[in-house]
Motif scaffolding. Structure first.
Motif, PDB file in Angstrom:
ATOM      1  N   GLY A  43       0.715  -1.153   0.087  1.00 24.01           N
ATOM      2  CA  GLY A  43       0.017   0.069  -0.074  1.00 24.01           C
ATOM      3  C   GLY A  43       0.803   1.441  -0.026  1.00 24.01           C
ATOM      4  O   GLY A  43       0.117   2.347   0.136  1.00 24.01           O
ATOM      5  N   CYS A  44       2.275   1.142  -0.463  1.00 22.74           N
ATOM      6  CA  CYS A  44       2.751   2.373  -0.382  1.00 22.74           C
ATOM      7  C   CYS A  44       2.802   3.091  -1.665  1.00 22.74           C
ATOM      8  O   CYS A  44       2.952   2.476  -2.506  1.00 22.74           O
ATOM      9  CB  CYS A  44       4.417   1.822  -0.167  1.00 22.74           C
ATOM     10  N   ARG A  45       2.376   4.559  -1.555  1.00 21.49           N
ATOM     11  CA  ARG A  45       2.210   5.285  -2.763  1.00 21.49           C
ATOM     12  C   ARG A  45       3.203   6.071  -3.309  1.00 21.49           C
ATOM     13  O   ARG A  45       3.330   6.226  -4.507  1.00 21.49           O
ATOM     14  CB  ARG A  45       1.093   6.145  -2.379  1.00 21.49           C
ATOM     15  N   ASN A  46       4.156   6.340  -2.369  1.00 18.48           N
ATOM     16  CA  ASN A  46       5.398   7.015  -2.759  1.00 18.48           C
ATOM     17  C   ASN A  46       6.479   6.722  -1.689  1.00 18.48           C
ATOM     18  O   ASN A  46       6.130   6.302  -0.662  1.00 18.48           O
ATOM     19  CB  ASN A  46       5.168   8.465  -3.128  1.00 18.48           C
ATOM     20  N   ASP A  47       7.643   7.361  -1.831  1.00 20.10           N
ATOM     21  CA  ASP A  47       8.656   7.205  -1.060  1.00 20.10           C
ATOM     22  C   ASP A  47       8.565   7.777   0.428  1.00 20.10           C
ATOM     23  O   ASP A  47       9.026   7.192   1.381  1.00 20.10           O
ATOM     24  CB  ASP A  47       9.930   7.775  -1.420  1.00 20.10           C
ATOM     25  N   ASP A  48       7.429   8.700   0.320  1.00 20.03           N
ATOM     26  CA  ASP A  48       7.252   9.341   1.687  1.00 20.03           C
ATOM     27  C   ASP A  48       6.252   9.009   2.494  1.00 20.03           C
ATOM     28  O   ASP A  48       5.887   9.226   3.851  1.00 20.03           O
ATOM     29  CB  ASP A  48       7.240  10.865   1.447  1.00 20.03           C
ATOM     30  N   ASP A  49       5.432   7.777   2.039  1.00 26.04           N
ATOM     31  CA  ASP A  49       4.378   7.123   2.542  1.00 26.04           C
ATOM     32  C   ASP A  49       4.789   6.168   3.796  1.00 26.04           C
ATOM     33  O   ASP A  49       5.868   5.916   3.820  1.00 26.04           O
ATOM     34  CB  ASP A  49       3.615   6.491   1.619  1.00 26.04           C
ATOM     35  N   GLU A  50       4.124   6.300   4.900  1.00 30.46           N
ATOM     36  CA  GLU A  50       4.581   5.542   6.070  1.00 30.46           C
ATOM     37  C   GLU A  50       3.511   4.468   6.441  1.00 30.46           C
ATOM     38  O   GLU A  50       2.347   4.515   6.200  1.00 30.46           O
ATOM     39  CB  GLU A  50       4.621   6.456   7.414  1.00 30.46           C
TER      40      GLU A  50
END
Length: 316
Positions: A43-50
């Motif tokens: 479920g990670c959308r981008n490098d900054d997602d947590e």
């Protein structure tokens, strides 16, 4: 709890280079596609997602956690984030769920501990960019204390994972931690039973009976919101149509008034020309009158004067 890992990869940027994938204690992997694929499943959308997730992929249990903020910036003043994937055999599902619970229970602590285990080692590396291929540049290798990190993840926790979560995972669901909550999503296939699962079920349970209803509630809220927006949109469209009609009417009236003003200006200009002509005619007539008056006066004066012969006879 001792876990024999069948794979560990992590993903981070260093002071000089953008995100790269490393294996084990810091061996760089050239191909990061599989890591990014697993991160996307989680479920990670981008490098900054947590967030974090545990799911079954290709007959192995995958623990993926992403977006840990390391608290440092690279040379371009961008945040450095740390993500990792730890692979478990199906027989160690309990350990994987415990690690997810550990992360959910102490996200900030996991972030700080992971960052303390990362060491950036300055090196000179040959660039792979075509225009500068073969030239050396300043960069960093990465060393990571994987053993101590596993010890952190394996420490037993009070666990926000419930018996319902465990049952859902047994049935092939993915457990996902996001926004401070653990919830289930459809993913993977059924997994084997193991002796460690009951140990997790005896841990304190969270009060999250309503979480199962969350998708339904969200769907209803979305439907209501859509209806409200649709009604608002129709009203706005109707008001916009009325306003457009009024603007069109005003535009037509303004055009008519402009035409009338143009006609009046034309008529005024014409009248002005006529007045100028009349003034000129009057001036000419005035000159004629003055001339005639002057001639008339001269004629009168001439007649009133005695003749020269008449004055001579009278004197004798």
């Amino acid at each position: 709890m001792t876990v024999e890992s069948t794979g560990f990869r992590f993903y981070t940027r260093t002071r000089s280079e953008d995100y790269r994938v490393f294996a084990d204690e810091g061996r760089e992997l050239r191909n990061k596609n599989d890591f990014l694929r697993l991160r996307k499943i989680a479920g990670c959308r981008n490098d900054d997602d947590e967030g974090a997730a545990v799911f079954v992929d290709r007959e192995m249990i995958q623990l993926v956690a992403f977006g840990f903020l390391r608290g440092e910036l690279d040379r371009a003043n961008r945040d450095k984030r740390f993500s990792f994937c730890r692979v478990y055999p199906k027989s160690q599902a309990g350990a994987a769920l415990n690690a997810l619970a550990r992360i959910a229970e102490d996200w900030d602590g996991t972030t700080e501990f992971a960052d303390s285990l990362i060491e950036e080692v300055p090196v000179m590396r040959k660039t792979e960019f075509e225009d500068f291929k073969g030239r050396e540049k300043h960069s960093e290798d990465v060393r990571f204390d994987r053993v101590r990190f596993f010890q952190w993840l394996d420490k037993l926790t009070g666990s926000p994972v419930t018996q319902a979560d465990i049952s859902a995972f047994r049935a092939g669901k993915m457990l996902r931690y996001y926004g401070g909550e653990i919830f289930t999503e459809t993913a993977g296939t059924e997994i084997e039973d193991d002796d460690e699962m009951p140990g997790l079920s005896s841990l304190p349970l969270r009060e999250k009976n309503k979480l199962g209803k969350l998708p339904v509630i969200l769907a209803l809220m979305l439907a209501v919101l859509c209806a409200v927006l649709a009604g608002w949109g129709w009203k706005q469209s109707h008001e916009s149509l009325k306003l457009s009609q009024k603007l069109q009417e005003l535009s037509q009236k303004l055009q008519t008034e402009q035409q009338n003003v143009s006609k009046l200006e034309s008529e005024l200009a014409s009248r002005g020309n006529e007045i100028s002509d009349l003034k000129k005619i009057l001036a000419d007539k005035d000159e004629e009158i003055k001339s005639l008056t002057q001639k008339l006066n001269q004629e009168r004066n001439r007649k009133n004067q005695p003749s020269a012969s008449g004055r001579g006879n009278g004197s004798k």
